[in-house]
Design an enzyme around this catalytic site. Sequence first.
Site, mmCIF file in Angstrom:
data_model
loop_
_atom_site.group_PDB
_atom_site.id
_atom_site.type_symbol
_atom_site.label_atom_id
_atom_site.label_comp_id
_atom_site.label_asym_id
_atom_site.label_seq_id
_atom_site.Cartn_x
_atom_site.Cartn_y
_atom_site.Cartn_z
ATOM 1 N N GLY A 224 0.831 -1.120 -0.138
ATOM 2 C CA GLY A 224 -0.105 -0.134 -0.009
ATOM 3 C C GLY A 224 0.837 1.237 -0.040
ATOM 4 N N GLU A 265 4.511 -6.569 1.508
ATOM 5 C CA GLU A 265 3.697 -7.097 0.459
ATOM 6 C C GLU A 265 3.669 -5.831 -0.610
ATOM 7 O OE1 GLU A 265 1.095 -10.445 2.310
ATOM 8 O OE2 GLU A 265 0.271 -8.503 1.623
ATOM 9 N N PRO A 266 4.505 -5.001 -1.079
ATOM 10 C CA PRO A 266 4.513 -3.956 -1.924
ATOM 11 C C PRO A 266 4.138 -4.599 -3.411
ATOM 12 C CG PRO A 266 6.760 -4.417 -1.658
ATOM 13 C CD PRO A 266 6.056 -5.266 -0.827
ATOM 14 N N GLY A 267 3.287 -3.852 -4.055
ATOM 15 C CA GLY A 267 3.208 -4.102 -5.288
ATOM 16 C C GLY A 267 3.266 -2.841 -6.060
ATOM 17 N N ARG A 304 -7.145 1.984 -14.940
ATOM 18 C CA ARG A 304 -7.046 2.733 -13.780
ATOM 19 C C ARG A 304 -7.646 4.101 -13.775
ATOM 20 N NH1 ARG A 304 -2.884 4.493 -11.320
ATOM 21 N NH2 ARG A 304 -3.690 3.766 -9.205
ATOM 22 N N TYR A 308 -10.529 3.805 -11.057
ATOM 23 C CA TYR A 308 -10.043 4.313 -9.826
ATOM 24 C C TYR A 308 -10.124 5.989 -9.884
ATOM 25 C CZ TYR A 308 -8.408 -0.482 -8.891
ATOM 26 O OH TYR A 308 -8.169 -1.691 -8.831
ATOM 27 N N CYS A 334 -15.595 2.009 -27.088
ATOM 28 C CA CYS A 334 -16.902 2.393 -26.884
ATOM 29 C C CYS A 334 -17.365 2.721 -25.651
ATOM 30 C CB CYS A 334 -17.716 1.894 -28.282
ATOM 31 S SG CYS A 334 -17.356 2.656 -29.855
ATOM 32 N N TYR A 362 -0.874 -2.607 -11.949
ATOM 33 C CA TYR A 362 -2.394 -2.704 -12.644
ATOM 34 C C TYR A 362 -2.596 -2.064 -13.832
ATOM 35 C CZ TYR A 362 -1.968 -3.374 -7.180
ATOM 36 O OH TYR A 362 -1.403 -3.901 -6.376
HETATM 37 C C1 PLP Z 1 -3.094 -5.775 -3.665
HETATM 38 C C2 PLP Z 1 -2.437 -6.389 -2.534
HETATM 39 C C3 PLP Z 1 -1.016 -5.825 -2.047
HETATM 40 C C4 PLP Z 1 -0.271 -4.791 -2.841
HETATM 41 O O1 PLP Z 1 -1.046 -3.326 -2.789
HETATM 42 P P1 PLP Z 1 -0.001 -2.077 -3.578
HETATM 43 O O2 PLP Z 1 -1.192 -0.858 -3.136
HETATM 44 O O3 PLP Z 1 -0.061 -2.458 -4.769
HETATM 45 O O4 PLP Z 1 1.208 -2.095 -2.750
HETATM 46 C C5 PLP Z 1 -0.600 -6.217 -1.081
HETATM 47 N N1 PLP Z 1 -1.117 -7.252 -0.182
HETATM 48 C C6 PLP Z 1 -2.267 -7.803 -0.685
HETATM 49 C C7 PLP Z 1 -2.771 -9.017 0.158
HETATM 50 C C8 PLP Z 1 -2.865 -7.300 -1.792
HETATM 51 O O5 PLP Z 1 -4.155 -7.878 -1.829
#
Ligand code: PLP
Length: 407
Positions: A224, A265-267, A304, A308, A334, A362
Amino acid sequence: MQNPTHIQGVSIADLADEFGTPIYIYDGEKITHQVKTLQAAFSAVPLKIKYATKALSNISILKLIRKAGAGIDAVSIEEVKIGMMAGYSAQEIMYTPSGVAFEEIKEAVKLGVMINLDSIPLMEEFGQMYGGSVAACIRINPHIMAGGNLKISTGHKESKFGISIEQLAQILETVATYKLQIVGLHIHTGSDILDAEVFLQGGNVLFEAAMQFPDLKFLDFGGGFKVAYKPNDIATDVMEVGKKVGEAFHEFCKQYGRQLELWLEPGKFLVSESGYLLVKANVVKESPSVTFVGVDSGLNHLIRPMMYDAYHSLYNLSNPEGKKSIYNVVGYICETDTIASRRELVEVRAGDLLVIKNSGAYGYSMASNYNSRLRPAEILIWEGKAHLIRRGENFEDLIRNQEILDI
Ligand SMILES: *Cc1c(COP(=O)(O)O)cnc(C)c1O
């Protein structure tokens, strides 16, 4: 934030010539840099990074992230398998399901990955099947409102994710009944979190609950971290989060009586800024109130902005010096398909190349075939060279699975 014409010395315009448009381009160095930044910020604690695969799941990207020293967090059995194809061992993979069928849990256990239990019925089913023979983690909903907006907030009271912290007594009862071996507690409160305080608040919920679980090996703070989207935008100060959370974590471990691992858990943080969606202006259409730039892509490739209300910076690669105007940059789908609204850009002409930034997370992973359009190619710039890591789809791909009836 600069507007690059080259990535690691590779000309973006040349990539358009070679591979066409639209294409996704990723800067591998940027991803590695982000992993290292996080590792440095949390260097005072035993850190494990579990990259949230769903942000960008191309196997070559996963390999690169593994090489940088991270594991993964998977949210489907398919992501678990893709992770294994990328070389992650079962021990490096956490599976965080959200209300999936138990068959899938069994399959994941068979593969040897850690399960993040996200409901009491799942804890019970897991307990009946495995008792304490398979170590697991529990996903707690800490009831914290956090994140950029409601759609990406996952740890508040009304969120479907995890087991409410208010049900801790019931969680403990279920653990006792089945003698579950709980080695981790997890929270993930949402996306686009700016504040170290939110991570500390989440930490406090974890710390307090953790005292009831004697067999823990790790606490997982989720992902997050916010990244910068706009010029002058602020991103999470990960050094500050690392310092504050690290200190609190040390205090907790002293109380707990044992040193645990801290998982993240960074995405977005790892891959957002690495990605560029390169598109071409098909048409510049003046209307009485707005000038539209219609590009050869849309919400089918990058959802996105529409999903969002996300802001993506973009720039005109082909006309860096011209005079500026205000445009609405729109996709070809469309459907209302606005990529950027009322945006000042250097004059756009039909045929110009536009670069949409922050498209790594994403972006491709949420792309679809809506409007029967093809998904684009993905290019990774790695060690100064461009590598095609997924070819663009062709018409064959689009209809491949259809059984055409003789009517
Ligand atoms: C999506 C997700 C993340 C990553 O979130 P980001 O905002 O991309 O960092 C981490 N943990 C879990 C369980 C998720 O579903």
